[in-house]
Motif scaffolding. Structure first.
Motif, PDB file in Angstrom:
ATOM      1  N   SER A  73      34.277 -25.389  16.024  1.00  0.00           N
ATOM      2  CA  SER A  73      33.037 -25.935  16.568  1.00  0.00           C
ATOM      3  C   SER A  73      32.123 -24.839  17.081  1.00  0.00           C
ATOM      4  O   SER A  73      32.579 -23.793  17.542  1.00  0.00           O
ATOM      5  CB  SER A  73      33.335 -26.935  17.694  1.00  0.00           C
ATOM      6  OG  SER A  73      34.003 -26.305  18.762  1.00  0.00           O
ATOM      7  N   TYR A 105      23.382 -36.032  16.117  1.00  0.00           N
ATOM      8  CA  TYR A 105      24.226 -35.206  16.971  1.00  0.00           C
ATOM      9  C   TYR A 105      23.804 -35.350  18.426  1.00  0.00           C
ATOM     10  O   TYR A 105      22.602 -35.388  18.734  1.00  0.00           O
ATOM     11  CB  TYR A 105      24.123 -33.726  16.558  1.00  0.00           C
ATOM     12  CG  TYR A 105      24.681 -33.441  15.187  1.00  0.00           C
ATOM     13  CD1 TYR A 105      26.062 -33.343  14.986  1.00  0.00           C
ATOM     14  CD2 TYR A 105      23.839 -33.294  14.091  1.00  0.00           C
ATOM     15  CE1 TYR A 105      26.575 -33.090  13.718  1.00  0.00           C
ATOM     16  CE2 TYR A 105      24.350 -33.045  12.818  1.00  0.00           C
ATOM     17  CZ  TYR A 105      25.719 -32.947  12.645  1.00  0.00           C
ATOM     18  OH  TYR A 105      26.238 -32.704  11.395  1.00  0.00           O
ATOM     19  N   VAL A 115      28.568 -28.889  17.363  1.00  0.00           N
ATOM     20  CA  VAL A 115      28.990 -29.505  16.106  1.00  0.00           C
ATOM     21  C   VAL A 115      30.420 -29.075  15.775  1.00  0.00           C
ATOM     22  O   VAL A 115      30.758 -27.893  15.890  1.00  0.00           O
ATOM     23  CB  VAL A 115      28.041 -29.090  14.955  1.00  0.00           C
ATOM     24  CG1 VAL A 115      28.408 -29.821  13.674  1.00  0.00           C
ATOM     25  CG2 VAL A 115      26.589 -29.362  15.348  1.00  0.00           C
ATOM     26  N   SER A 134      28.091 -31.345   8.758  1.00  0.00           N
ATOM     27  CA  SER A 134      28.576 -30.646   9.951  1.00  0.00           C
ATOM     28  C   SER A 134      29.235 -29.321   9.578  1.00  0.00           C
ATOM     29  O   SER A 134      29.059 -28.310  10.268  1.00  0.00           O
ATOM     30  CB  SER A 134      29.565 -31.530  10.715  1.00  0.00           C
ATOM     31  OG  SER A 134      28.925 -32.678  11.219  1.00  0.00           O
TER      32      SER A 134
END
Length: 366
Positions: free
Chosen positions: A50, A85, A99, A106
């Motif tokens: 992420s 998002y 994300v 993504s």
């Protein structure tokens, strides 16, 4: 009043074949009279899977409230794809999205975004926001469900010494916990913020089948305004627990001859919805009239996905039947609501393509 039209015509002649706004975009990448844009200013790696992407939005963006979300558009194989998002930056500051590498869009954002890239944007929206009046708060999050709550915590905790916030965050392991170090620093710095990190790899799943686990961590949980965000099963269990507690409290008040209701409340933010009830059914040929394209669609695939895969520019928002940004006129045919399995269709009817699938031949205006 001065007439600017002659100047606009002159500018158009001088910049042909580009439009004047296209020339301006060469100097300011977020300038566009047609589409809201933002330029990436920073990319921060949060975990192995992420990242947080900070961006400076152009004209047309309005400041977000803590907990809101926005649609972000990226170009994939020549087709603009939109996803929603949560905004993880505090209210009042330039926005950011956090994300996780799940899915094509993504994954592209996580692996390929760099400073200076331009994102396509839609203004922030959503009702998962802080209460209007001061309340003791309980935040329940799991996995990437921490992102909208992080915006709330960043907004509230450092600026309000009278705030009283308990965060229980569930993740597989310490390394998978997004914002782990920042949350620990906030908990050390501000006594009004209590953090509980629940790692399922060592402790098992945080159970809401009974109030016992929650009462051990936060004894006054029923008196707090609660917010929950995470996987569907996590949210379903939390919702069931709060509903049961509300019924019990109402029954107790009724037996005591008192009116009113329990103090606690639960606000939920869902990232997805159950689209399995209409699956396994026969689809049909979908015709996108304006785009002049025909696609044979499966009866369990949302028309939004069918169109995007075919290269059709599809309006979209939450992608789970909540925001109605994807409403599209149905010219003919029948569609199946993937949440309920119900089949419907009238010429001219506005359908939600994100939760509707073909139930036989379908003609859409797009």
């Amino acid at each position: 009043m001065f007439n600017f039209r002659p100047l606009a015509r002159i500018a158009s002649v001088l910049t042909t074949p580009l439009a004047p706004e296209d020339v301006l975009a060469l100097f300011n990448p977020v300038y566009s009279s047609r589409q809201l844009r933002g330029v990436v200013t920073k990319v921060v790696q949060e975990t192995a899977q992420s990242v947080t992407i900070f961006f400076r939005p152009g004209r047309g963006w309005h400041a977000h409230l803590a907990g809101q979300w926005a649609r972000i558009g990226v170009e994939l194989n020549g087709v603009r794809q939109w996803r929603s998002y949560s905004l993880s930056a505090p209210a009042g500051e330039d926005p950011a999205i956090t994300v996780t590498d799940v899915g094509a869009v993504s994954g592209t954002l996580v692996r390929e975004t760099k400073v200076g890239d331009v994102l396509f944007l839609a203004p922030p929206q959503g009702d998962f926001v802080l209460p209007e009046h001061p309340r003791s708060l309980l935040m329940l999050t799991a996995g990437s469900g921490i992102t909208p709550v992080m915006s709330m915590i960043r907004t509230l905790v450092p600026s309000r010494p009278d705030a009283d916030v308990v965060l229980i965050h569930s993740s597989r392991a310490e390394d998978d916990s997004i914002f782990r170090e920042e949350l620990a620093e906030l908990a050390d710095q501000f006594p009004n913020f209590r953090l509980v990190q629940w790692h399922t790899g060592g402790r098992g799943r945080l159970s809401f089948t009974s109030p016992a686990a929650l009462e051990e961590i936060c004894p006054d949980w029923q008196e707090r305004a609660a917010y929950a965000c995470g996987p569907e099963s996590f949210l379903d269990d939390a919702e069931a627990l709060w509903n049961e507690a509300a019924l019990t409290a109402a029954s107790t008040l009724e037996d005591a001859g008192c009116g009113g209701a329990a103090e606690g409340s639960l606000t939920i933010e869902r990232f997805s919805t159950d689209l399995t009830r209409g699956g396994g059914s026969e689809g049909g040929l979908v015709t996108f009239e304006a785009s002049d394209r025909e696609v044979l669609a499966d009866g369990g695939v949302p028309l939004l996905d069918v169109g995007e895969d075919a290269g059709v520019l599809m309006p979209s928002g939450c992608r789970m039947g909540i925001c109605h940004s994807c409403l599209t006129p149905l010219l003919s045919g029948n569609v199946r609501d993937l949440r309920t399995g119900d089949v419907h269709g009238e010429p001219g009817e506005l359908i939600q393509t994100c939760v509707s699938a073909a139930a036989g031949p379908v003609n859409l205006k797009l």
